[in-house]
Design an enzyme around this catalytic site. Structure first.
Site: not given
Length: 525
Positions: A50, A20, A84
């Protein structure tokens, strides 16, 4: 970093980012810039995720040589981004994966300490995971570690385009380090100091385009050194092109047109670039360009390929490799770097890599290797050719081969060296052959008188031979010639006839004795 890890990379770069914030601006522009450089880049385009990062995402991180983390204001509000990040740092620790943080409108200290707007975003996530203190601690630790690495900061580089260029150039350099061959036989020998010297010359201040020539005999390593420099510094330029084998390609039908097409396509990164269109050159005229023209033999080749240096920016650099110094003078080259033969310790190492597949001769082969060194005189081509030729052969074969080389030049070496000879006119060829057969080491003045009497126009002839690296005049005004070039000249004369009496020149004592004893001198003499 292990070789198996380097060789098993599916992606060059993995990009971790908050969609975003940057998906449609900075990240998309970075991805486009990486793609233009043919850098295989993984970007997760899924908008919906998810609870956990997917297995495919984990695999993509592990399969990447470099991870780029784009820290934006809302990055720490995403658990997937932070997961991540944790995985990336695990790969850094386990596989020595390269990690490059980019702080996009975020202060690194805010990321390190979770303060400011960045810290406020992290508090939102912290509120949702307040029951999982272990997870929160892992994320905090990861943020602190990543924000302490060497990074790029958008607040220090105002224009996004400049920031992206710097990031991409840095990635190219790091990829070169990752994938550069570690195998000894693929590494260049004795070039480090030469690369540094030429690199410093290219960095010189210049009011116009700086053109540098690399000059020397065939097989001396001009192309190899130019390629090493190109690979090292091309990332510092907006566009670059290494145009190989200009001499050979230009001899083919339509060869120069194909080379010009390749030049424009590489510089513009446009396979459909049309040669000769002024618009193409105008586009390039605003760019910082690096071009290598390899193995140029005449001025007209450069004229056909690039026309003039005037349309290039002053920060651009041109490198030309050639056997003919006059080509460089005609092109207005500012600095000519003469390639010298390898020093003995580098020569023996290069030879050994091909003859013994190691950096030194096998025990018992030291003396034979020394004889090869004396013959090759530091010319890389000869060292490689002879090393491959003698690999895994018995000592008796080595001795026979070395004896044979004293009379007959190896065909692969002869083929390369003879190119310069073939470019000479008849008078120049005669001077070259006379020097090779009779005048090596003689003072130039009486030799000039002899050539004048023979009608060879030695003033221009000798000058041409010097420019083409076929002979040299030392500080004592003596004519010198590399031993391999002397062998070339004598081999050319030897090929005139199998019978010495029919050759144009005699220098070998047994041939002279036979011809004079039996009074069989040909009319050629």
């Amino acid at each position: 970093m292990g070789s198996s890890y380097r060789n098993n990379k599916k992606y060059d770069v993995f990009v971790s980012f908050r969609g975003e914030d940057t998906r449609d601006n900075f990240t998309s522009h970075l991805y486009s810039a990486l793609s233009r450089q043919n850098i295989q880049t993984f970007i997760d385009d899924q908008l919906n995720r998810g609870d956990e990062i997917s297995e495919s995402l984990v695999n993509a991180i592990e399969a990447s040589a470099i991870s780029v983390i784009i820290f934006s204001e809302s990055y720490p509000s995403s658990r997937w981004c932070l997961d991540e990040l944790v995985k990336i740092l695990e790969c850094k620790k386990e596989y020595a994966q390269i990690v490059i943080p980019v702080f996009y409108r975020v202060d690194p200290s805010d990321a390190r300490n979770q303060t400011g707007p960045f810290g406020i975003s992290f508090l939102k996530l912290e509120e949702r995971f307040k029951e999982n203190s272990k997870k929160l601690q892992t994320w905090r630790k990861a943020l602190k570690e990543a924000a302490s690495l060497s990074c790029f900061h958008s607040l220090n580089i105002r224009r996004e385009s400049e920031l992206i260029n710097e990031v991409v150039n840095h990635i190219l350099k790091r990829l070169d380090e990752v994938f550069r061959p570690r195998d000894n036989k693929n590494q260049l020998v004795g070039v480090e100091s030469k690369v540094e010297e030429i690199e410093s010359l290219l960095g010189a201040e210049s009011k116009g385009v700086y053109a540098l020539g690399i000059w020397g005999i065939g097989g001396i390593g001009k192309t190899a050194i130019a390629r090493a420099i190109f690979d090292k510094i091309s990332g510092d330029f907006e566009c670059s092109c290494f145009l190989e084998n200009v001499r050979e390609e230009s001899q083919r039908p339509g060869g120069l047109a194909c080379l010009r097409q390749k030049l424009l396509s590489n510089l513009l990164k446009d396979k459909n670039a049309i040669p000769g269109i002024d618009l193409n050159f105008r586009r390039i005229s605003h760019m910082k360009v690096l071009i290598v023209f390899d193995d140029v033999t005449c001025f007209s080749q450069l004229e056909s390929l690039i026309g003039s240096l005037d349309w290039l920016t002053p920060v651009s650099r041109i490198i030309i490799t050639t056997r003919n110094k006059q080509v460089l003078r005609n092109w207005g080259v500012r600095k000519i770097y003469e390639m010298k033969a390898l020093e003995y310790h580098h020569a023996i190492e290069l030879f050994s890599r091909h003859a013994f597949k190691q950096n030194h001769p096998d025990v018992g082969y030291e003396e034979l290797s020394s004889k090869v060194m004396k013959y090759a005189q530091g010319v890389p081509l000869a060292l490689k050719v002879l090393g491959c030729f003698l690999y895994k052969r018995e000592k008796e074969v080595w001795e026979s081969a070395i004896d044979k080389l004293q009379r007959i030049l190896h065909p692969s070496i002869l083929e390369v060296l003879k190119i310069s000879y073939d470019d000479l006119d008849d008078k120049e060829k005669s001077i070259f052959l006379d020097v090779a057969c009779f005048f090596q080491g003689e003072h130039v003045n009486p030799i000039m008188k002899f050539f004048n009497a023979s009608g060879f126009y030695p003033e221009i002839g000798i000058s041409v031979l010097v420019d083409k690296s076929l002979i040299a005049i030392d500080s004592h005004k003596k004519i010198t010639m590399h031993d391999l070039l002397q062998e070339l000249g004598r081999e050319i004369v030897g090929q005139e006839s199998i019978n010495p009496k029919n050759r144009s020149r005699l220098w070998y004592h047994e041939d002279i004795y036979e011809v004079l004893t039996y009074n069989t001198v040909s009319s050629l003499l």
